[in-house]
Design an enzyme around this catalytic site. Structure first.
Site, PDB file in Angstrom:
ATOM      1  N   SER A 111     110.789  24.038  -4.415  1.00 46.51           N
ATOM      2  CA  SER A 111     110.878  25.350  -3.770  1.00 46.51           C
ATOM      3  C   SER A 111     111.439  25.111  -2.374  1.00 46.51           C
ATOM      4  O   SER A 111     111.396  23.981  -1.869  1.00 46.51           O
ATOM      5  CB  SER A 111     109.470  25.953  -3.653  1.00 46.51           C
ATOM      6  OG  SER A 111     109.453  27.055  -2.769  1.00 46.51           O
TER       7      SER A 111
ATOM      8  N   TYR B 242     100.382  25.395  -1.801  1.00 45.28           N
ATOM      9  CA  TYR B 242     101.711  25.453  -2.426  1.00 45.28           C
ATOM     10  C   TYR B 242     102.712  24.605  -1.639  1.00 45.28           C
ATOM     11  O   TYR B 242     103.470  23.815  -2.204  1.00 45.28           O
ATOM     12  CB  TYR B 242     102.148  26.927  -2.467  1.00 45.28           C
ATOM     13  CG  TYR B 242     103.400  27.221  -3.261  1.00 45.28           C
ATOM     14  CD1 TYR B 242     103.334  27.446  -4.637  1.00 45.28           C
ATOM     15  CD2 TYR B 242     104.650  27.318  -2.637  1.00 45.28           C
ATOM     16  CE1 TYR B 242     104.479  27.752  -5.361  1.00 45.28           C
ATOM     17  CE2 TYR B 242     105.785  27.619  -3.349  1.00 45.28           C
ATOM     18  CZ  TYR B 242     105.698  27.838  -4.717  1.00 45.28           C
ATOM     19  OH  TYR B 242     106.835  28.142  -5.430  1.00 45.28           O
TER      20      TYR B 242
HETATM   21  P1  NAD Z   1     106.147  32.620 -13.469  1.00 43.86           P
HETATM   22  O1  NAD Z   1     104.767  33.019 -13.084  1.00 43.86           O
HETATM   23  O2  NAD Z   1     107.108  33.643 -13.962  1.00 43.86           O
HETATM   24  O3  NAD Z   1     106.103  31.453 -14.554  1.00 43.86           O
HETATM   25  C1  NAD Z   1     105.208  30.391 -14.440  1.00 43.86           C
HETATM   26  C2  NAD Z   1     105.140  29.684 -15.766  1.00 43.86           C
HETATM   27  O4  NAD Z   1     104.179  28.616 -15.664  1.00 43.86           O
HETATM   28  C3  NAD Z   1     104.653  30.580 -16.914  1.00 43.86           C
HETATM   29  O5  NAD Z   1     105.301  30.220 -18.116  1.00 43.86           O
HETATM   30  C4  NAD Z   1     103.160  30.243 -16.981  1.00 43.86           C
HETATM   31  O6  NAD Z   1     102.586  30.504 -18.271  1.00 43.86           O
HETATM   32  C5  NAD Z   1     103.223  28.764 -16.697  1.00 43.86           C
HETATM   33  N1  NAD Z   1     101.950  28.208 -16.278  1.00 43.86           N
HETATM   34  C6  NAD Z   1     101.127  28.613 -15.275  1.00 43.86           C
HETATM   35  N2  NAD Z   1     100.036  27.845 -15.229  1.00 43.86           N
HETATM   36  C7  NAD Z   1     100.167  26.919 -16.221  1.00 43.86           C
HETATM   37  C8  NAD Z   1      99.370  25.851 -16.683  1.00 43.86           C
HETATM   38  N3  NAD Z   1      98.176  25.557 -16.134  1.00 43.86           N
HETATM   39  N4  NAD Z   1      99.819  25.122 -17.735  1.00 43.86           N
HETATM   40  C9  NAD Z   1     101.001  25.404 -18.336  1.00 43.86           C
HETATM   41  N5  NAD Z   1     101.804  26.419 -17.936  1.00 43.86           N
HETATM   42  C10 NAD Z   1     101.381  27.168 -16.893  1.00 43.86           C
HETATM   43  O7  NAD Z   1     106.691  31.863 -12.172  1.00 43.86           O
HETATM   44  P2  NAD Z   1     108.178  31.451 -11.714  1.00 43.86           P
HETATM   45  O8  NAD Z   1     108.463  32.246 -10.500  1.00 43.86           O
HETATM   46  O9  NAD Z   1     109.115  31.451 -12.834  1.00 43.86           O
HETATM   47  O10 NAD Z   1     107.883  29.967 -11.216  1.00 43.86           O
HETATM   48  C11 NAD Z   1     108.318  28.824 -11.899  1.00 43.86           C
HETATM   49  C12 NAD Z   1     108.394  27.676 -10.905  1.00 43.86           C
HETATM   50  O11 NAD Z   1     109.362  27.971  -9.906  1.00 43.86           O
HETATM   51  C13 NAD Z   1     107.088  27.385 -10.175  1.00 43.86           C
HETATM   52  O12 NAD Z   1     106.903  26.000 -10.025  1.00 43.86           O
HETATM   53  C14 NAD Z   1     107.308  28.029  -8.837  1.00 43.86           C
HETATM   54  O13 NAD Z   1     106.547  27.425  -7.831  1.00 43.86           O
HETATM   55  C15 NAD Z   1     108.785  27.785  -8.637  1.00 43.86           C
HETATM   56  N6  NAD Z   1     109.422  28.659  -7.674  1.00 43.86           N
HETATM   57  C16 NAD Z   1     109.439  29.997  -7.851  1.00 43.86           C
HETATM   58  C17 NAD Z   1     110.068  30.793  -6.913  1.00 43.86           C
HETATM   59  C18 NAD Z   1     110.154  32.281  -7.029  1.00 43.86           C
HETATM   60  O14 NAD Z   1     110.607  32.923  -6.092  1.00 43.86           O
HETATM   61  N7  NAD Z   1     109.775  32.872  -8.137  1.00 43.86           N
HETATM   62  C19 NAD Z   1     110.673  30.204  -5.791  1.00 43.86           C
HETATM   63  C20 NAD Z   1     110.623  28.837  -5.649  1.00 43.86           C
HETATM   64  C21 NAD Z   1     110.015  28.062  -6.605  1.00 43.86           C
END
Ligand code: NAD
Length: 257
Positions: free
Chosen positions: A139, A152
């Site tokens: 991130s 985080y």
């Molecule tokens: P999201 O909530 O849409 O998806 C998260 C996924 O992780 C889902 O499939 C959920 O079921 C799964 N998950 C959660 N806990 C889990 C566990 N204990 N075991 C297995 N699976 C689990 O979130 P997202 O925004 O798509 O985030 C995905 C990644 O991208 C994360 O690591 C997040 O930190 C990172 N990220 C997101 C953003 C953003 O703006 N959305 C920005 C930077 C980084």
């Protein structure tokens, strides 16, 4: 079709960024192992539509024994993991003195330690085949901080550090390890933060979304899961054979400030 005959495992791929990346890798011909909670049939259908063979394992990324079972399942189903995308992640927003200890532990386990477990189990096969890609979805918070996101930010900085060490250990092999550092992506993880902001400030969700972008992301645009997926595809291409140990920000100039 640069991934024909290869297998990609994407943790946390039932939603958001992980699902977008899984679809892009599937479009390149990879077999896909999906993982994550919630609806499974929808994500499976979305990836199958790209012409891929798809399997699903519901391992909880906070549990090392379940991660081991998932990696063994991938091996048994498709013969090993060539592309490992460590994407599963959760968020909790609170000041340090109010931060629930259980949320701290969960964020470190899911956003950081799970990548160690999947990687340690995927590497022997990648080394044997002398080809592999480990892509850690960190991130902007792996590069800079924001208040009220201590766990985080600590986990994502840790993931960037882990990426560098792994890249060094594998530097003379055909296995590369890199991190992708997205800014805001409009997924359920971020929608929760928009809704919380709207409730806190007594404003509409639209206004809260504009405020969220305006505060940090100069482009005032969300990155899409598909754009991140295409960056992952590039990291799998021969052009990226010597791209190692980097943290690539796709963040609308967030970290340029
Ligand atoms: P999201 O909530 O849409 O998806 C998260 C996924 O992780 C889902 O499939 C959920 O079921 C799964 N998950 C959660 N806990 C889990 C566990 N204990 N075991 C297995 N699976 C689990 O979130 P997202 O925004 O798509 O985030 C995905 C990644 O991208 C994360 O690591 C997040 O930190 C990172 N990220 C997101 C953003 C953003 O703006 N959305 C920005 C930077 C980084």
């Amino acid at each position: 079709m640069i991934l024909k005959g290869k297998t990609a495992l994407v943790t946390g791929s039932t939603s958001g960024i992980g699902l977008g990346i899984a679809q892009c890798l599937a479009r390149q011909g990879a077999n896909i192992v999906l993982n994550g909670f919630g609806d499974v049939e929808g994500p499976k259908a979305a990836v199958t539509a790209m012409g891929a063979k798809v399997a699903y394992h519901g391992a909880d990324m906070s549990k090392p024994a379940e991660i081991e079972a998932m990696m063994a399942f991938a091996e048994a189903t498709f013969g090993g993991v060539d592309v490992l995308v460590n994407n599963a992640g959760i968020q909790h927003v609170a000041q340090i003195e109010d931060f629930p200890v259980e949320r701290w532990d969960a964020i470190i386990a899911i956003n950081l330690s799970s990548a160690f477990h999947t990687t340690r189990l995927a590497l022997p096969g990648m080394r044997t085949r002398n080809w592999g890609r480990v892509i850690n979805i960190a991130s902007v918070h792996g590069l800079v901080a924001s208040a009220a996101k201590s766990a985080y930010v600590a986990a994502k900085h840790g993931l960037v550090g882990f990426t560098k060490t792994a890249a060094l250990e594998l530097a003379t092999t055909g296995v590369t390890v890199n991190a992708i550092c997205p800014g805001w992506v409009l997924t359920p993880l971020v929608q929760k933060q928009i809704d919380a902001r709207a409730a806190r400030d007594g404003i509409s969700a639209d206004k809260a979304r504009e405020a969220l972008l305006g505060e940090k992301e100069p482009s005032l645009q969300f990155t899409t899961p598909e754009q991140l997926g295409e960056l992952a595809v590039f990291l799998c291409s021969p052009a990226a054979d010597n791209l190692r140990g980097q943290a690539l920000a796709m963040d609308g100039a967030w970290t340029a400030q």
